[in-house]
Scaffold this motif. Sequence first.
Motif, PDB file in Angstrom:
ATOM      1  N   LEU A  25       0.833  -1.200   0.000  1.00 12.58           N
ATOM      2  CA  LEU A  25       0.000   0.000   0.000  1.00 12.58           C
ATOM      3  C   LEU A  25       0.872   1.256   0.000  1.00 12.58           C
ATOM      4  CD1 LEU A  25      -2.594  -1.060   2.755  1.00 12.58           C
ATOM      5  CD2 LEU A  25      -2.668  -1.517   0.294  1.00 12.58           C
ATOM      6  N   ASP A 251     -13.469   3.012  -3.655  1.00  8.58           N
ATOM      7  CA  ASP A 251     -12.489   2.404  -2.765  1.00  8.58           C
ATOM      8  C   ASP A 251     -11.768   3.447  -1.918  1.00  8.58           C
ATOM      9  OD1 ASP A 251     -13.113  -0.150  -3.436  1.00  8.58           O
ATOM     10  OD2 ASP A 251     -11.391  -0.510  -4.728  1.00  8.58           O
ATOM     11  N   ARG A 254     -14.047   4.001   0.851  1.00  9.52           N
ATOM     12  CA  ARG A 254     -14.007   2.832   1.734  1.00  9.52           C
ATOM     13  C   ARG A 254     -12.771   2.867   2.624  1.00  9.52           C
ATOM     14  NH1 ARG A 254     -13.938  -3.505  -0.414  1.00  9.52           N
ATOM     15  NH2 ARG A 254     -13.840  -4.493   1.657  1.00  9.52           N
ATOM     16  N   LEU A 255     -11.630   3.240   2.051  1.00  9.51           N
ATOM     17  CA  LEU A 255     -10.393   3.305   2.828  1.00  9.51           C
ATOM     18  C   LEU A 255     -10.479   4.391   3.886  1.00  9.51           C
ATOM     19  CD1 LEU A 255      -7.503   2.415   3.362  1.00  9.51           C
ATOM     20  CD2 LEU A 255      -6.749   3.922   1.513  1.00  9.51           C
ATOM     21  N   LEU A 259     -10.134   3.637   7.931  1.00 11.10           N
ATOM     22  CA  LEU A 259      -9.156   4.304   8.781  1.00 11.10           C
ATOM     23  C   LEU A 259      -9.854   5.065   9.913  1.00 11.10           C
ATOM     24  CD1 LEU A 259      -6.802   5.578   5.956  1.00 11.10           C
ATOM     25  CD2 LEU A 259      -6.206   3.871   7.674  1.00 11.10           C
ATOM     26  N   GLN A 274      -4.900   7.624   0.844  1.00  8.92           N
ATOM     27  CA  GLN A 274      -5.339   8.400   1.997  1.00  8.92           C
ATOM     28  C   GLN A 274      -4.121   8.737   2.844  1.00  8.92           C
ATOM     29  OE1 GLN A 274      -8.638   9.528   2.654  1.00  8.92           O
ATOM     30  NE2 GLN A 274      -8.843   8.851   0.509  1.00  8.92           N
ATOM     31  N   THR A 295       3.407   0.468   3.912  1.00  6.90           N
ATOM     32  CA  THR A 295       2.837   1.792   3.722  1.00  6.90           C
ATOM     33  C   THR A 295       3.967   2.780   3.471  1.00  6.90           C
ATOM     34  OG1 THR A 295       2.876   2.196   6.116  1.00  6.90           O
ATOM     35  CG2 THR A 295       0.827   1.294   5.164  1.00  6.90           C
ATOM     36  N   PHE A 306      -1.560   5.694   2.846  1.00 10.49           N
ATOM     37  CA  PHE A 306      -2.087   4.370   2.532  1.00 10.49           C
ATOM     38  C   PHE A 306      -2.598   4.344   1.095  1.00 10.49           C
ATOM     39  CE2 PHE A 306      -2.529   4.765   7.086  1.00 10.49           C
ATOM     40  CZ  PHE A 306      -2.321   3.487   7.591  1.00 10.49           C
ATOM     41  N   LEU A 308      -4.487   1.867  -1.971  1.00  6.56           N
ATOM     42  CA  LEU A 308      -5.711   1.063  -1.951  1.00  6.56           C
ATOM     43  C   LEU A 308      -5.396  -0.424  -2.034  1.00  6.56           C
ATOM     44  CD1 LEU A 308      -7.797   3.066  -4.586  1.00  6.56           C
ATOM     45  CD2 LEU A 308      -7.887   3.295  -2.088  1.00  6.56           C
ATOM     46  N   TRP A 315      -8.258  -5.999   1.814  1.00  5.91           N
ATOM     47  CA  TRP A 315      -9.050  -5.143   2.700  1.00  5.91           C
ATOM     48  C   TRP A 315      -9.188  -5.763   4.087  1.00  5.91           C
ATOM     49  CZ3 TRP A 315     -10.290  -0.254   1.813  1.00  5.91           C
ATOM     50  CH2 TRP A 315     -10.338   0.209   0.505  1.00  5.91           C
ATOM     51  N   LEU A 318      -5.857  -5.600   6.014  1.00  7.38           N
ATOM     52  CA  LEU A 318      -5.566  -4.268   6.522  1.00  7.38           C
ATOM     53  C   LEU A 318      -6.437  -3.945   7.725  1.00  7.38           C
ATOM     54  CD1 LEU A 318      -4.184  -1.510   6.328  1.00  7.38           C
ATOM     55  CD2 LEU A 318      -5.943  -0.828   4.680  1.00  7.38           C
ATOM     56  N   GLN A 319      -7.718  -4.263   7.643  1.00  2.00           N
ATOM     57  CA  GLN A 319      -8.624  -3.978   8.756  1.00  2.00           C
ATOM     58  C   GLN A 319      -8.175  -4.693  10.031  1.00  2.00           C
ATOM     59  OE1 GLN A 319     -11.037  -6.061  10.441  1.00  2.00           O
ATOM     60  NE2 GLN A 319     -11.644  -4.286  11.698  1.00  2.00           N
TER      61      GLN A 319
END
Length: 330
Positions: A25, A251, A254-255, A259, A274, A295, A306, A308, A315, A318-319
């Motif tokens: 990312l 996306d 969403r990111l 965050l 982001q 990152t 970050f 995508l 996803w 990362l979460q």
Amino acid sequence: MLDHGGRLRAASSRYGIALADWLDLSTGIAPYGWPLPAIPDSAWTRLPEQQDGLEIAARDYYGVANLLPVAGSQAAIQALPRLLRNVTVGIVSPAYAEHAAAWQREGHKLLEISEGAIERALERVDVLLLVNPNNPTGRLIEPARLLQWYRRLAERGGWLVVDEAFIDCTPEQSLAAFSELPGLVVLRSFGKFFGLAGLRVGFVLAQAELLASLAELLGPWPISGPSRAVATALLQDMSGHARQRQRLQADAQRLAQLLTAQGLSPTGGCALFQFCCVNDATALHEFLALRGILTRLFDTPLSVRFGLPGDDAGWQRLQQALAAFVQTRT
């Protein structure tokens, strides 16, 4: 060499994690594109020729009369300072570091200025350079304001150079339509929006005379035949552009939400990344890297950028990693 995102081999060596096990990312490159076109055999066996349709496709895509294809916008970043001598360059900071390095390399005087100081600095600079949307902050300055600055510079024969590497998802904010104005130079990246950084394709939009000088400096065949063939086909795929913009914008939102949910509300960003200014940015970057998530860490301001994730697995990974990091904060 300056530090850049995407250095997976260095990260793999440092953290002892195999290349295939990383979630990268660290760049602002789209993590997905669309099916690649067939490349004609002649693109491999013949020297590249301008009459292959690339220039026409690019002029249509950007809505301009004149442009110059280059080997990624990086090639133009390094060459543009060689067209001027002993000028004062104001670079809106923070910014992509290669700009300052290139102008400094050619002996020009540099002034790093904040956005708020631009109005006061315009009388002291011959060239004003900025990245729009900014890299790394994602800050976007509206065209009307940029054109006001341009007019003040143009009165003295100055230049406004705008690096629009991340603007493809918001083309209405581009200065491309004004690039025929003397002293206005717009740089566009192909690889970021199309997810094909390895092709090394970019474009300079400017007056024909400036482009001719730049072309002479760069020499013949700056882009390979296969790269020209792929870029031509994708620049013509208008329905593909719309799908890519829609997906990237969704996306990006969403990111930002992911965050924010973890207490890392973005300070800025755009459709391709982001940007989070946090006091424990170094710890966050290191925590994720130890788990194979790369990152981009910045010192000034202290922050993490970050990109995508490209699929559902990314996803989720990362979460989960961010949730684990939040636990270490409490």
